[in-house]
Design an enzyme around this catalytic site. Structure first.
Site, short mmCIF file in Angstrom:
data_model
loop_
_atom_site.label_atom_id
_atom_site.label_comp_id
_atom_site.label_asym_id
_atom_site.label_seq_id
_atom_site.Cartn_x
_atom_site.Cartn_y
_atom_site.Cartn_z
CB SER A 1 -0.90 0.01 1.24
OG SER A 1 -0.10 0.09 2.41
N GLY A 2 2.13 1.12 0.23
CA GLY A 2 2.97 2.30 0.41
C GLY A 2 3.16 2.64 1.87
N GLY A 3 2.47 1.93 2.76
CA GLY A 3 2.61 2.15 4.19
C GLY A 3 3.71 1.29 4.79
CB VAL A 4 5.57 1.65 7.99
CG1 VAL A 4 4.44 1.62 9.03
CG2 VAL A 4 6.85 1.06 8.57
CB SER B 1 2.17 -3.47 3.04
OG SER B 1 2.39 -2.16 2.58
CB CYS C 1 -12.99 -2.84 1.63
SG CYS C 1 -11.50 -2.58 0.65
CB CYS D 1 -11.32 0.56 3.33
SG CYS D 1 -10.19 -0.64 2.66
#
Length: 375
Positions: free
Chosen positions: A15-18, A20, A114, A211
């Site tokens: 996702s671009g988050g820490v 993942s 989702c 989400c």
């Protein structure tokens, strides 16, 4: 001599988050061939998402920024990353339901839909078709225990971050394909792992809001799709009009902010909604227990992840991060009735998720309040 050894292949939702990103690092360490897959499920322009943005520049560029972060991590770890979108499917399978529920005066949870229909359905199908993968992985704070042909959804080690609430509608088939690499790691450790390994997003703020949509000014955002409809705000104790609202669908039970009741000496809480006549009823803090406390509700569309347990005593959570409360369930036909200690602001449309110890048994939609708490 030719080496015929091949690593097991896993497709990771990046996702671009820490979270993942650290998943990618950990899965590499475990010997997987990791393939990153970034999915975009919302497009502000296509979806008429005009009002309600927190920042002026976040209408379109958030997804690109997130992908850039995900790609930077993938490049750092030397893994391939691809991009796909399920914008139309998200709109039809998640967002249209969300709008119908709000229009009916209920309070839905789109994140649960989702997960069921997009992240663990469309994503899995896409990953298997295009990458012939053995499994998929996600950066959720949860665990799956695989015992034979049974798959148990387990709470995360980090109780504050546990996301099993949002995963309560997953099936055995969906869980059989999934790994949650950070389920036994606390958030502070996640960030430290990312920092120690030079991942650029180690300090990136956690995503919030709906989400894939993101954080929005709730009423303004919904007004993109549901028009304002002026109505009366009435004190339920004396039947007096105390204000005016823009539509009962913009409010939820127990809400006490954003009611627009300036000049009132009492602190008011939403306690009842008349959708047909567009009337919002409120009560003061002194009578909150009387009008907002309940001890029994009826659930529909309940998903039993591992079948119905014989032991009817459970722990229940009506909101993410809400403290677990003791409860007992009974089943009549296809409806689950849940009894629990007196609890405030249980709201039709929201999900009740039940547990026994660390196992998430599943969840269902609150259809109605069967019994108010006795005072």
């Amino acid at each position: 001599m030719k080496n015929n050894f091949s690593k097991p292949k896993i497709v990771l939702g990046m996702s671009g988050g820490v979270d993942s990103s650290v998943c990618a690092y950990l899965l590499q360490k475990q010997g997987y061939e990791v393939i990153g897959l970034f999915m975009q499920n919302w497009d502000s322009y296509l979806n008429n998402d005009i009002q309600g943005h927190i920042k002026n520049d976040d209408k379109q560029c958030n997804a690109q920024k997130d992908f850039n972060d995900a790609k930077a991590v993938a490049d750092k770890l030397d893994i391939k990353i691809y991009r796909t979108e399920f914008i139309d499917k998200y709109w039809k399978q998640v967002f249209q339901y969300t709008l119908r529920e709000y229009k009916a005066g209920r309070t839905p949870n789109p994140d649960i839909l989702c997960n069921k229909y997009i992240k663990f359905d469309e994503f899995i199908s896409y990953a298997k078709k295009h990458f012939k993968c053995d499994k998929i992985a996600m950066g959720h704070y949860a665990n799956v225990k695989h015992i034979g042909n049974k798959h148990f959804l387990m709470k995360a080690k980090d109780e504050d971050k546990d996301q099993t609430y949002f995963l309560c509608w997953l099936s055995q088939e969906q869980l059989s394909h999934v790994e949650f690499p950070i389920g036994n790691i606390i958030k502070t450790t996640i960030r430290q792992i990312a920092k120690d390994n030079g991942l650029i997003n180690w300090s990136k703020k956690d995503s919030t809001g709906i989400c894939f949509v993101g954080e929005r000014k709730f009423k303004n955002f919904l007004n993109n799709y549901l028009p304002y409809k002026k109505g009366k705000v009435i004190d339920i104790l004396n039947n007096k009009v105390v204000g005016q609202h823009d539509g009962v669908m913009f409010f939820t039970y127990g809400q006490n902010k954003g009611l627009g009741l300036s000049g009132q000496t009492k602190k008011y809480f939403v306690c009842q909604k008349d959708v047909k006549h567009n009337i919002l009823f409120v009560c003061d803090e002194q009578h909150k227990e009387k009008y907002l406390s309940s001890q029994k509700c009826e659930l529909v569309e309940f998903n039993w992840i591992n079948g119905i347990p014989q032991n009817k005593k459970v722990s229940v959570r009506f909101r993410h991060r809400q403290k677990l409360i003791d409860g007992v369930f009974t089943i009549i036909k296809d409806k689950v009735t849940l009894s629990y200690k007196p609890t405030l602001s249980i709201t039709p449309g929201q999900f009740a998720v039940i547990y026994q110890n660390d196992v998430c048994l599943g969840g269902g939609i609150v259809n109605s309040i069967v019994a108010k708490a006795t005072n």
